[in-house]
Structure formats: C-alpha cells, structure tokens
Motif scaffolding. Structure first.
Motif, short mmCIF file in Angstrom:
data_model
loop_
_atom_site.label_atom_id
_atom_site.label_comp_id
_atom_site.label_asym_id
_atom_site.label_seq_id
_atom_site.Cartn_x
_atom_site.Cartn_y
_atom_site.Cartn_z
N PHE A 276 7.43 2.73 -3.70
CA PHE A 276 7.23 3.95 -4.48
C PHE A 276 7.82 3.82 -5.87
O PHE A 276 7.19 4.19 -6.86
N SER A 277 9.03 3.30 -5.97
CA SER A 277 9.70 3.24 -7.27
C SER A 277 9.08 2.21 -8.21
O SER A 277 9.44 2.17 -9.39
N SER A 278 8.16 1.41 -7.74
CA SER A 278 7.48 0.45 -8.60
C SER A 278 6.25 1.03 -9.29
O SER A 278 5.60 0.36 -10.09
N TYR A 279 5.94 2.30 -8.97
CA TYR A 279 4.78 2.97 -9.56
C TYR A 279 5.21 4.15 -10.42
O TYR A 279 6.08 4.93 -10.03
N ALA A 280 4.56 4.26 -11.57
CA ALA A 280 4.56 5.56 -12.23
C ALA A 280 3.69 6.48 -11.37
O ALA A 280 2.84 6.01 -10.60
N MET A 281 3.90 7.78 -11.49
CA MET A 281 3.15 8.72 -10.67
C MET A 281 2.50 9.78 -11.54
O MET A 281 3.05 10.19 -12.57
N GLY A 282 1.34 10.21 -11.11
CA GLY A 282 0.63 11.23 -11.87
C GLY A 282 0.13 12.36 -11.00
O GLY A 282 0.04 12.22 -9.78
N ILE B 40 4.74 10.66 -14.79
CA ILE B 40 6.14 10.33 -14.94
C ILE B 40 6.31 8.84 -14.72
O ILE B 40 5.63 8.26 -13.86
N ASN B 41 7.18 8.22 -15.50
CA ASN B 41 7.34 6.77 -15.36
C ASN B 41 8.16 6.44 -14.12
O ASN B 41 8.61 7.32 -13.38
N ARG B 42 8.35 5.15 -13.87
CA ARG B 42 8.93 4.72 -12.60
C ARG B 42 10.36 5.21 -12.40
O ARG B 42 10.74 5.58 -11.30
N SER B 43 11.11 5.26 -13.47
CA SER B 43 12.51 5.67 -13.34
C SER B 43 12.70 7.17 -13.50
O SER B 43 13.79 7.69 -13.26
N GLN C 128 0.84 -1.19 0.00
CA GLN C 128 0.00 0.00 0.00
C GLN C 128 0.88 1.24 0.00
O GLN C 128 1.96 1.24 0.58
N VAL C 129 0.41 2.28 -0.63
CA VAL C 129 1.14 3.54 -0.73
C VAL C 129 0.27 4.66 -0.18
O VAL C 129 -0.89 4.79 -0.56
N GLN C 130 0.83 5.44 0.72
CA GLN C 130 0.13 6.62 1.23
C GLN C 130 0.81 7.86 0.65
O GLN C 130 2.04 7.94 0.65
#
Length: 123
Positions: free
Chosen positions: A29-35, A51-54, A1-3
């Motif tokens: 966190f680094s396993s998710y792309a973020m928006g 943004i993609n994971r890297s 889970q991510v908060q």
C-alpha cells in the motif's frame, strides 16, 4: 496486487459532510500514491483528489478544492476523503484507486480500483 474496498458513502443534505474510507489489502500500500475519482450518471469518471505515498503532498480537482481533504494512514493501509460543504453536484459513485507513477489525472494512470461507494447529496 492491491485490493481496495471503499466505505462511508450515503445520503446527506446539501452543506453536510461525509468521510469516505478506502481500505487496502496487501503489503505494498505504501508504495502507491492513492487517488479518488467519481462518476455521476451519464458522465465520465473524473479525478477528485490524489495523495502521494508518504502523505505529504496532495492534489485536488478545482471543483472540490477547499471543501474536500484527502489523507492516508499507511499503518492502517487506508486512505480517506473528508468531504465538507457538500453540493448536489457532488452526487456520484466515488472510487479509490492506486497510482504507481507521477501521472495522476486520468483513469489510465491507476492500476487498481475499488468497487465504489455511492454519495447522494440532496438539495
């Protein structure tokens, strides 16, 4: 889970800048792309940037391209949104969200959301 916890919103005059931050908890966190999304009063939540994971690839809504920059620091579990040349129509609550897959434009593409931070741009 991510908060996710956003910060950095506020009141700024048109033409000004703000930088939003989104701090994530958890070791994934680094396993998710973020928006980043935003929602203005009376309107649906809309895609702003991804943004993609890297951190090597980014995507933007046409309305913010060239003015906003998304970035991330995986060592700090944080994603940023640098917003320049702000316009009154950028006024909204801004949300960050975690994106587990390649689809990214719709809210259903995201698993976890922050509580949002208010950005108000005065004319």
């Amino acid at each position: 889970q991510v908060q996710l916890v956003e910060s950095g919103g506020g009141l700024v005059q048109a033409g000004g800048s703000l930088r939003l931050s989104c701090a994530a908890s958890g070791r994934t966190f680094s396993s998710y792309a973020m928006g980043w999304f935003r929602q203005a009063p009376g309107k649906e939540r809309e895609f702003v940037a991804r943004i993609n994971r890297s951190g090597t690839f980014t995507w933007y809504a046409a309305s913010v391209k060239g003015r906003f920059t998304i970035s991330r620091d995986n060592a700090k579990n944080t994603v940023y949104l640098q917003m320049n040349s702000l316009k009154p129509e950028d006024t909204a609550v801004y949300y960050c969200a975690a994106n587990p897959s390649g689809s990214y434009y719709y809210t259903d593409d995201y698993d976890y959301w922050g509580q949002g931070t208010q950005v108000t741009v005065s004319s």
